[in-house]
Design a protein around this motif. Structure first.
Motif, PDB file in Angstrom:
ATOM      1  N   ALA A  96       0.839  -1.202   0.000  1.00 53.55           N
ATOM      2  CA  ALA A  96       0.000   0.000   0.000  1.00 53.55           C
ATOM      3  C   ALA A  96       0.872   1.250   0.000  1.00 53.55           C
ATOM      4  O   ALA A  96       0.551   2.229  -0.674  1.00 53.55           O
ATOM      5  CB  ALA A  96      -0.933  -0.004   1.208  1.00 53.55           C
ATOM      6  N   ALA A  97       1.965   1.204   0.755  1.00 51.33           N
ATOM      7  CA  ALA A  97       2.860   2.362   0.775  1.00 51.33           C
ATOM      8  C   ALA A  97       3.440   2.610  -0.611  1.00 51.33           C
ATOM      9  O   ALA A  97       3.516   3.754  -1.069  1.00 51.33           O
ATOM     10  CB  ALA A  97       3.977   2.138   1.787  1.00 51.33           C
ATOM     11  N   GLY A  98       3.837   1.546  -1.297  1.00 52.84           N
ATOM     12  CA  GLY A  98       4.353   1.685  -2.654  1.00 52.84           C
ATOM     13  C   GLY A  98       3.294   2.178  -3.617  1.00 52.84           C
ATOM     14  O   GLY A  98       3.543   3.023  -4.469  1.00 52.84           O
ATOM     15  N   TRP A  99       2.079   1.675  -3.433  1.00 53.51           N
ATOM     16  CA  TRP A  99       0.982   2.073  -4.305  1.00 53.51           C
ATOM     17  C   TRP A  99       0.662   3.545  -4.093  1.00 53.51           C
ATOM     18  O   TRP A  99       0.464   4.291  -5.038  1.00 53.51           O
ATOM     19  CB  TRP A  99      -0.239   1.207  -4.004  1.00 53.51           C
ATOM     20  N   MET A 100       0.636   3.970  -2.816  1.00 54.41           N
ATOM     21  CA  MET A 100       0.301   5.357  -2.511  1.00 54.41           C
ATOM     22  C   MET A 100       1.386   6.318  -2.994  1.00 54.41           C
ATOM     23  O   MET A 100       1.108   7.439  -3.358  1.00 54.41           O
ATOM     24  CB  MET A 100       0.090   5.539  -1.005  1.00 54.41           C
ATOM     25  N   SER A 101       2.641   5.872  -2.989  1.00 57.38           N
ATOM     26  CA  SER A 101       3.722   6.768  -3.405  1.00 57.38           C
ATOM     27  C   SER A 101       4.003   6.686  -4.900  1.00 57.38           C
ATOM     28  O   SER A 101       4.906   7.342  -5.392  1.00 57.38           O
ATOM     29  CB  SER A 101       4.993   6.459  -2.610  1.00 57.38           C
ATOM     30  N   GLY A 102       3.255   5.862  -5.614  1.00 54.77           N
ATOM     31  CA  GLY A 102       3.402   5.794  -7.055  1.00 54.77           C
ATOM     32  C   GLY A 102       4.558   4.957  -7.531  1.00 54.77           C
ATOM     33  O   GLY A 102       4.979   5.077  -8.669  1.00 54.77           O
ATOM     34  N   GLN A 103       5.100   4.113  -6.698  1.00 48.89           N
ATOM     35  CA  GLN A 103       6.223   3.273  -7.086  1.00 48.89           C
ATOM     36  C   GLN A 103       5.703   1.989  -7.703  1.00 48.89           C
ATOM     37  O   GLN A 103       5.681   0.945  -7.087  1.00 48.89           O
ATOM     38  CB  GLN A 103       7.103   2.978  -5.873  1.00 48.89           C
ATOM     39  N   SER A 104       5.273   2.084  -8.923  1.00 46.33           N
ATOM     40  CA  SER A 104       4.736   0.933  -9.625  1.00 46.33           C
ATOM     41  C   SER A 104       5.560   0.695 -10.879  1.00 46.33           C
ATOM     42  O   SER A 104       5.909   1.633 -11.589  1.00 46.33           O
ATOM     43  CB  SER A 104       3.271   1.183 -10.005  1.00 46.33           C
ATOM     44  N   SER A 105       5.857  -0.543 -11.151  1.00 46.04           N
ATOM     45  CA  SER A 105       6.688  -0.866 -12.311  1.00 46.04           C
ATOM     46  C   SER A 105       5.920  -0.707 -13.619  1.00 46.04           C
ATOM     47  O   SER A 105       6.514  -0.754 -14.680  1.00 46.04           O
ATOM     48  CB  SER A 105       7.212  -2.296 -12.173  1.00 46.04           C
ATOM     49  N   THR A 106       4.607  -0.502 -13.559  1.00 44.22           N
ATOM     50  CA  THR A 106       3.818  -0.387 -14.784  1.00 44.22           C
ATOM     51  C   THR A 106       3.724   1.048 -15.303  1.00 44.22           C
ATOM     52  O   THR A 106       3.168   1.280 -16.353  1.00 44.22           O
ATOM     53  CB  THR A 106       2.397  -0.927 -14.562  1.00 44.22           C
ATOM     54  N   LEU A 107       4.254   2.027 -14.578  1.00 40.82           N
ATOM     55  CA  LEU A 107       4.176   3.416 -15.021  1.00 40.82           C
ATOM     56  C   LEU A 107       5.252   3.716 -16.061  1.00 40.82           C
ATOM     57  O   LEU A 107       6.394   3.291 -15.932  1.00 40.82           O
ATOM     58  CB  LEU A 107       4.365   4.373 -13.840  1.00 40.82           C
ATOM     59  N   THR A 108       4.863   4.459 -17.065  1.00 40.31           N
ATOM     60  CA  THR A 108       5.819   4.935 -18.069  1.00 40.31           C
ATOM     61  C   THR A 108       6.051   6.420 -17.801  1.00 40.31           C
ATOM     62  O   THR A 108       5.237   7.072 -17.149  1.00 40.31           O
ATOM     63  CB  THR A 108       5.259   4.735 -19.489  1.00 40.31           C
ATOM     64  N   PRO A 109       7.118   6.978 -18.311  1.00 43.47           N
ATOM     65  CA  PRO A 109       7.380   8.411 -18.070  1.00 43.47           C
ATOM     66  C   PRO A 109       6.234   9.313 -18.536  1.00 43.47           C
ATOM     67  O   PRO A 109       5.974  10.339 -17.917  1.00 43.47           O
ATOM     68  CB  PRO A 109       8.651   8.674 -18.874  1.00 43.47           C
ATOM     69  N   ALA A 110       5.525   8.928 -19.582  1.00 46.84           N
ATOM     70  CA  ALA A 110       4.421   9.752 -20.077  1.00 46.84           C
ATOM     71  C   ALA A 110       3.261   9.791 -19.091  1.00 46.84           C
ATOM     72  O   ALA A 110       2.481  10.748 -19.074  1.00 46.84           O
ATOM     73  CB  ALA A 110       3.935   9.213 -21.420  1.00 46.84           C
ATOM     74  N   ASP A 111       3.147   8.769 -18.260  1.00 44.76           N
ATOM     75  CA  ASP A 111       2.037   8.693 -17.319  1.00 44.76           C
ATOM     76  C   ASP A 111       2.314   9.362 -15.980  1.00 44.76           C
ATOM     77  O   ASP A 111       1.418   9.478 -15.147  1.00 44.76           O
ATOM     78  CB  ASP A 111       1.687   7.221 -17.031  1.00 44.76           C
ATOM     79  N   VAL A 112       3.534   9.796 -15.743  1.00 44.14           N
ATOM     80  CA  VAL A 112       3.929  10.267 -14.415  1.00 44.14           C
ATOM     81  C   VAL A 112       3.098  11.460 -13.963  1.00 44.14           C
ATOM     82  O   VAL A 112       2.591  11.483 -12.837  1.00 44.14           O
ATOM     83  CB  VAL A 112       5.442  10.586 -14.370  1.00 44.14           C
ATOM     84  N   SER A 113       2.939  12.488 -14.792  1.00 44.04           N
ATOM     85  CA  SER A 113       2.197  13.682 -14.353  1.00 44.04           C
ATOM     86  C   SER A 113       0.730  13.332 -14.096  1.00 44.04           C
ATOM     87  O   SER A 113       0.149  13.788 -13.106  1.00 44.04           O
ATOM     88  CB  SER A 113       2.314  14.820 -15.363  1.00 44.04           C
ATOM     89  N   GLU A 114       0.142  12.539 -14.963  1.00 45.10           N
ATOM     90  CA  GLU A 114      -1.249  12.111 -14.741  1.00 45.10           C
ATOM     91  C   GLU A 114      -1.345  11.271 -13.466  1.00 45.10           C
ATOM     92  O   GLU A 114      -2.280  11.426 -12.687  1.00 45.10           O
ATOM     93  CB  GLU A 114      -1.747  11.309 -15.938  1.00 45.10           C
ATOM     94  N   TRP A 115      -0.370  10.401 -13.265  1.00 49.28           N
ATOM     95  CA  TRP A 115      -0.364   9.559 -12.065  1.00 49.28           C
ATOM     96  C   TRP A 115      -0.235  10.397 -10.792  1.00 49.28           C
ATOM     97  O   TRP A 115      -0.913  10.154  -9.803  1.00 49.28           O
ATOM     98  CB  TRP A 115       0.764   8.536 -12.131  1.00 49.28           C
ATOM     99  N   LEU A 116       0.632  11.406 -10.822  1.00 46.72           N
ATOM    100  CA  LEU A 116       0.821  12.251  -9.644  1.00 46.72           C
ATOM    101  C   LEU A 116      -0.452  13.023  -9.308  1.00 46.72           C
ATOM    102  O   LEU A 116      -0.796  13.173  -8.137  1.00 46.72           O
ATOM    103  CB  LEU A 116       2.003  13.195  -9.843  1.00 46.72           C
TER     104      LEU A 116
END
Length: 181
Positions: A96-116
């Motif tokens: 949950a801590a990893g999920w909440m902080s956005g540390q997911s291996s499925t994120l691409t650099p293009a998705d980072v701002s949307e993810w944040l």
């Protein structure tokens, strides 16, 4: 079929007598030995359920030995499950801590701002919940059953349902609110 019925009557009455005789010392024993104290009554019930389901083949010379052996087995199993649950909760908390902080291996650099932005919105929504609601919602999200969550939070299943209902209503209201910038 009648043979089973005739045999079950004396067994049930014997179990009733054993319950009346041993329930109090077993309750005290379970209270001392269990890691999860709110399970005492459940385990006491399980002991006598085992006696009904698996009656001894013959007449017992020392029925107390038989009952205490069952009690020890159930206590050890319950404590083993409590330890496994604790380890599983630690894993879930780390995930949950990893999920909440956005540390997911499925994120691409293009998705980072949307993810944040999404992460910030989820965090704001979760912050509106009470600690009990947040715990209940997160554990339900990670697949725990109502009984498991209620036992972990040391509340009744009905109280858990109330926490979940209020939590999901709060999340729904928070999610549908327009974002303030």
């Amino acid at each position: 079929m009648q043979a089973n019925t005739k045999r079950s009557q004396p067994v049930a009455s014997d179990i009733r007598e054993l319950y009346e005789q041993y329930a109090s010392p077993l309750r005290m024993f379970l209270g001392q030995q269990l890691q999860v104290k709110h399970r005492v009554e459940d385990l006491l019930h399980d002991i006598f359920e085992c006696l009904l389901r698996y009656p001894p083949a013959g007449r017992l010379i020392r029925p107390d030995n038989y009952i205490w052996r069952i009690a020890w087995r159930l206590v050890n199993a319950a404590n083993r499950r409590a330890k496994q649950d604790s380890e599983r909760m630690a894993t879930v908390a780390a995930d949950a801590a990893g999920w909440m902080s956005g540390q997911s291996s499925t994120l691409t650099p293009a998705d980072v701002s949307e993810w944040l932005a999404y992460q910030e919105h989820v965090t704001q929504c979760l912050e509106r919940l009470t600690p009990e609601e947040r715990t209940a919602v997160m554990m339900a999200r990670f697949g725990y059953s109502y009984k498991e969550i209620a036992a972990r939070m040391d509340i009744s299943v009905e109280s858990l349902r109330n926490h979940l209902r209020r939590g999901f209503l709060t999340l729904k209201a928070s999610a549908t609110e327009p974002e303030q910038e």
